[in-house]
Design a protein around this motif. Sequence first.
Motif, PDB file in Angstrom:
ATOM      1  N   CYS A   3       0.818  -1.222   0.000  1.00  0.00           N
ATOM      2  CA  CYS A   3       0.000   0.000   0.000  1.00  0.00           C
ATOM      3  C   CYS A   3       0.848   1.268   0.000  1.00  0.00           C
ATOM      4  CB  CYS A   3      -0.933   0.013   1.200  1.00  0.00           C
ATOM      5  SG  CYS A   3      -2.177  -1.289   1.180  1.00  0.00           S
ATOM      6  N   ILE A   4       2.146   1.160   0.308  1.00  0.00           N
ATOM      7  CA  ILE A   4       3.005   2.342   0.349  1.00  0.00           C
ATOM      8  C   ILE A   4       3.292   2.805  -1.067  1.00  0.00           C
ATOM      9  CG2 ILE A   4       5.288   3.219   0.968  1.00  0.00           C
ATOM     10  CD1 ILE A   4       5.257   1.398   3.377  1.00  0.00           C
ATOM     11  N   GLU A   5       3.068   4.080  -1.304  1.00  0.00           N
ATOM     12  CA  GLU A   5       3.275   4.656  -2.624  1.00  0.00           C
ATOM     13  C   GLU A   5       4.676   5.254  -2.710  1.00  0.00           C
ATOM     14  OE1 GLU A   5       0.441   7.255  -5.353  1.00  0.00           O
ATOM     15  OE2 GLU A   5       1.355   8.432  -3.768  1.00  0.00           O
ATOM     16  N   GLY A   6       5.491   4.753  -3.634  1.00  0.00           N
ATOM     17  CA  GLY A   6       6.841   5.271  -3.795  1.00  0.00           C
ATOM     18  C   GLY A   6       7.748   4.862  -2.658  1.00  0.00           C
ATOM     19  N   GLU A   7       8.863   5.597  -2.499  1.00  0.00           N
ATOM     20  CA  GLU A   7       9.836   5.310  -1.453  1.00  0.00           C
ATOM     21  C   GLU A   7       9.594   6.229  -0.255  1.00  0.00           C
ATOM     22  OE1 GLU A   7      12.464   3.165  -0.975  1.00  0.00           O
ATOM     23  OE2 GLU A   7      11.642   2.066  -2.671  1.00  0.00           O
ATOM     24  N   PRO A   8       9.536   5.676   0.964  1.00  0.00           N
ATOM     25  CA  PRO A   8       9.402   6.530   2.147  1.00  0.00           C
ATOM     26  C   PRO A   8      10.552   7.526   2.228  1.00  0.00           C
ATOM     27  CG  PRO A   8       8.980   4.244   2.718  1.00  0.00           C
ATOM     28  CD  PRO A   8       9.514   4.239   1.314  1.00  0.00           C
ATOM     29  N   GLU A   9      10.246   8.746   2.658  1.00  0.00           N
ATOM     30  CA  GLU A   9      11.251   9.789   2.808  1.00  0.00           C
ATOM     31  C   GLU A   9      11.763   9.754   4.240  1.00  0.00           C
ATOM     32  OE1 GLU A   9       8.856  12.810  -0.188  1.00  0.00           O
ATOM     33  OE2 GLU A   9       8.253  12.525   1.892  1.00  0.00           O
ATOM     34  N   VAL A  10      13.042   9.445   4.424  1.00  0.00           N
ATOM     35  CA  VAL A  10      13.620   9.297   5.753  1.00  0.00           C
ATOM     36  C   VAL A  10      14.550  10.480   6.031  1.00  0.00           C
ATOM     37  CG1 VAL A  10      14.981   7.822   7.274  1.00  0.00           C
ATOM     38  CG2 VAL A  10      13.499   6.797   5.528  1.00  0.00           C
ATOM     39  N   PRO A  53      -6.254  -0.216   0.805  1.00  0.00           N
ATOM     40  CA  PRO A  53      -6.680  -1.289  -0.116  1.00  0.00           C
ATOM     41  C   PRO A  53      -8.202  -1.362  -0.242  1.00  0.00           C
ATOM     42  CG  PRO A  53      -6.095  -2.221   2.002  1.00  0.00           C
ATOM     43  CD  PRO A  53      -5.786  -0.742   2.093  1.00  0.00           C
ATOM     44  N   THR A  54      -8.795  -0.286  -0.769  1.00  0.00           N
ATOM     45  CA  THR A  54     -10.237  -0.262  -0.999  1.00  0.00           C
ATOM     46  C   THR A  54     -10.497   0.079  -2.449  1.00  0.00           C
ATOM     47  OG1 THR A  54     -10.444   2.098  -0.503  1.00  0.00           O
ATOM     48  CG2 THR A  54     -10.591   0.581   1.362  1.00  0.00           C
ATOM     49  N   SER A  55     -11.741  -0.025  -2.832  1.00  0.00           N
ATOM     50  CA  SER A  55     -12.085   0.275  -4.220  1.00  0.00           C
ATOM     51  C   SER A  55     -11.837   1.745  -4.549  1.00  0.00           C
ATOM     52  CB  SER A  55     -13.564  -0.078  -4.476  1.00  0.00           C
ATOM     53  OG  SER A  55     -14.404   0.620  -3.565  1.00  0.00           O
ATOM     54  N   GLU A  56     -11.933   2.628  -3.544  1.00  0.00           N
ATOM     55  CA  GLU A  56     -11.728   4.048  -3.789  1.00  0.00           C
ATOM     56  C   GLU A  56     -10.247   4.428  -3.796  1.00  0.00           C
ATOM     57  OE1 GLU A  56     -13.943   6.261  -0.969  1.00  0.00           O
ATOM     58  OE2 GLU A  56     -15.882   5.469  -1.589  1.00  0.00           O
ATOM     59  N   ARG A  57      -9.399   3.571  -3.251  1.00  0.00           N
ATOM     60  CA  ARG A  57      -7.963   3.838  -3.184  1.00  0.00           C
ATOM     61  C   ARG A  57      -7.682   5.219  -2.583  1.00  0.00           C
ATOM     62  NH1 ARG A  57      -4.838  -0.297  -3.349  1.00  0.00           N
ATOM     63  NH2 ARG A  57      -3.153   0.828  -4.343  1.00  0.00           N
ATOM     64  N   ALA A  58      -8.236   5.495  -1.419  1.00  0.00           N
ATOM     65  CA  ALA A  58      -8.031   6.779  -0.746  1.00  0.00           C
ATOM     66  C   ALA A  58      -6.579   6.915  -0.313  1.00  0.00           C
ATOM     67  CB  ALA A  58      -8.958   6.890   0.454  1.00  0.00           C
ATOM     68  N   LYS A  59      -6.005   8.072  -0.546  1.00  0.00           N
ATOM     69  CA  LYS A  59      -4.598   8.309  -0.196  1.00  0.00           C
ATOM     70  C   LYS A  59      -4.507   8.939   1.192  1.00  0.00           C
ATOM     71  CE  LYS A  59      -1.525   9.914  -3.197  1.00  0.00           C
ATOM     72  NZ  LYS A  59      -0.779  10.867  -4.066  1.00  0.00           N
ATOM     73  N   LEU A  60      -3.556   8.463   1.992  1.00  0.00           N
ATOM     74  CA  LEU A  60      -3.252   9.030   3.299  1.00  0.00           C
ATOM     75  C   LEU A  60      -1.795   9.461   3.313  1.00  0.00           C
ATOM     76  CD1 LEU A  60      -4.810   6.185   5.497  1.00  0.00           C
ATOM     77  CD2 LEU A  60      -5.960   8.259   4.732  1.00  0.00           C
ATOM     78  N   ILE A  61      -1.453  10.439   4.129  1.00  0.00           N
ATOM     79  CA  ILE A  61      -0.062  10.872   4.296  1.00  0.00           C
ATOM     80  C   ILE A  61       0.314  10.614   5.745  1.00  0.00           C
ATOM     81  CG2 ILE A  61       1.571  12.789   4.135  1.00  0.00           C
ATOM     82  CD1 ILE A  61      -0.338  14.071   2.110  1.00  0.00           C
ATOM     83  N   ILE A  62       1.357   9.824   5.955  1.00  0.00           N
ATOM     84  CA  ILE A  62       1.717   9.387   7.305  1.00  0.00           C
ATOM     85  C   ILE A  62       3.144   9.818   7.639  1.00  0.00           C
ATOM     86  CG2 ILE A  62       2.017   7.389   8.821  1.00  0.00           C
ATOM     87  CD1 ILE A  62      -0.097   5.953   7.181  1.00  0.00           C
ATOM     88  N   ASN A  63       3.284  10.404   8.807  1.00  0.00           N
ATOM     89  CA  ASN A  63       4.588  10.815   9.335  1.00  0.00           C
ATOM     90  C   ASN A  63       4.844  10.036  10.627  1.00  0.00           C
ATOM     91  OD1 ASN A  63       5.253  13.373  11.616  1.00  0.00           O
ATOM     92  ND2 ASN A  63       6.851  12.484  10.378  1.00  0.00           N
ATOM     93  N   ILE A  64       6.015   9.429  10.754  1.00  0.00           N
ATOM     94  CA  ILE A  64       6.363   8.659  11.952  1.00  0.00           C
ATOM     95  C   ILE A  64       7.598   9.271  12.594  1.00  0.00           C
ATOM     96  CG2 ILE A  64       7.015   6.399  12.858  1.00  0.00           C
ATOM     97  CD1 ILE A  64       5.538   5.109  10.567  1.00  0.00           C
ATOM     98  N   GLU A  65       7.529   9.522  13.890  1.00  0.00           N
ATOM     99  CA  GLU A  65       8.644  10.117  14.621  1.00  0.00           C
ATOM    100  C   GLU A  65       8.993   9.249  15.824  1.00  0.00           C
ATOM    101  OE1 GLU A  65      10.109  13.108  13.781  1.00  0.00           O
ATOM    102  OE2 GLU A  65       8.741  13.398  12.078  1.00  0.00           O
ATOM    103  N   ALA A  66      10.278   9.036  16.053  1.00  0.00           N
ATOM    104  CA  ALA A  66      10.751   8.366  17.269  1.00  0.00           C
ATOM    105  C   ALA A  66      11.241   9.436  18.230  1.00  0.00           C
ATOM    106  CB  ALA A  66      11.873   7.392  16.934  1.00  0.00           C
ATOM    107  N   GLN A  67      10.738   9.405  19.468  1.00  0.00           N
ATOM    108  CA  GLN A  67      11.034  10.457  20.433  1.00  0.00           C
ATOM    109  C   GLN A  67      11.584   9.857  21.714  1.00  0.00           C
ATOM    110  OE1 GLN A  67      10.906  13.730  19.974  1.00  0.00           O
ATOM    111  NE2 GLN A  67      11.540  14.198  22.060  1.00  0.00           N
TER     112      GLN A  67
END
Length: 274
Positions: A3-10, A53-67
């Motif tokens: 489901c991940i689109e492209g390469e994650p930006e690290v 993974p739905t018929s609408e293929r809704a896009k989300l933008i996710i940011n993950i931080e370790a603190q």
Amino acid sequence: MDCIEGEPEVSAVPVYPEMSRMRGEKVTGMPTEEKIPNEGGNTYDIRFYIMTPTSERAKLIINIEAQQKFYPGYDLVTRGVFYCARMLSAQLDTEFTTDNYDEIKKVYSIWLCLDTPQNAEYTITEYRMEPKSIYGQYWGKARYDLMSVIMVCLGKDGDVERGNRLHRLLTTLMSDKLTVQQKKDILEQEYGFAMDRESDRRMTGMCNWSEFIEERALNKGRAEGIQKGAEGIIELGIEFGLSQDNILERLQNKLNIPLNTAQEYFELYGKQTV
């Protein structure tokens, strides 16, 4: 993973659009026309787009931080809200236009908190927008659920048996009490990870990284201790009227440092004391 689109930006995308312009870059999703002066140079730890993974293929933008620090002098949740707001506004002219705000994609800022206070250990809390009726009841549809800040708080004790499934998985990965092989066994048997050669390489790298972070923290602590010790010796030496040579000799003997380092400390703290 599919489901991940492209390469994650690290650690590559600036939180502040001004930074990407200064580097001569146009980062996807970052409006280059926005000018925000006098801001720092933070970057998102990890940011990526995901297609559900739905018929609408809704896009989300996710940011993950370790603190590491749960309270670094301010409330982490407010920083998470700020990151979400940035990721929303950055979509202008890339994901949506002012003619159609309905194309804005939902954003998540997920924080993995390691050194947490007792009242936060082994908790997961989501902060999001919700409607509140002030007068009357509106039954129409409104698309307000556009940002979520999620705080995933681990425990200081590193107990791989506490918390829910996500807590136990993350605690296993970050544990300094388990060997690499023990971690592999747990991941395979309890979480169904296929430990192939690539997974093995990543696991070993993670363990080495943890050791590096620990060693860096110890070295920093030693350096800070020597620095404070030097400041105290110099201050007392000057107060008791000792000569510079005498103070330098004491610095070398007490702190086990070379002459040139002792001289640097004297230049720094001697002038301040005088």
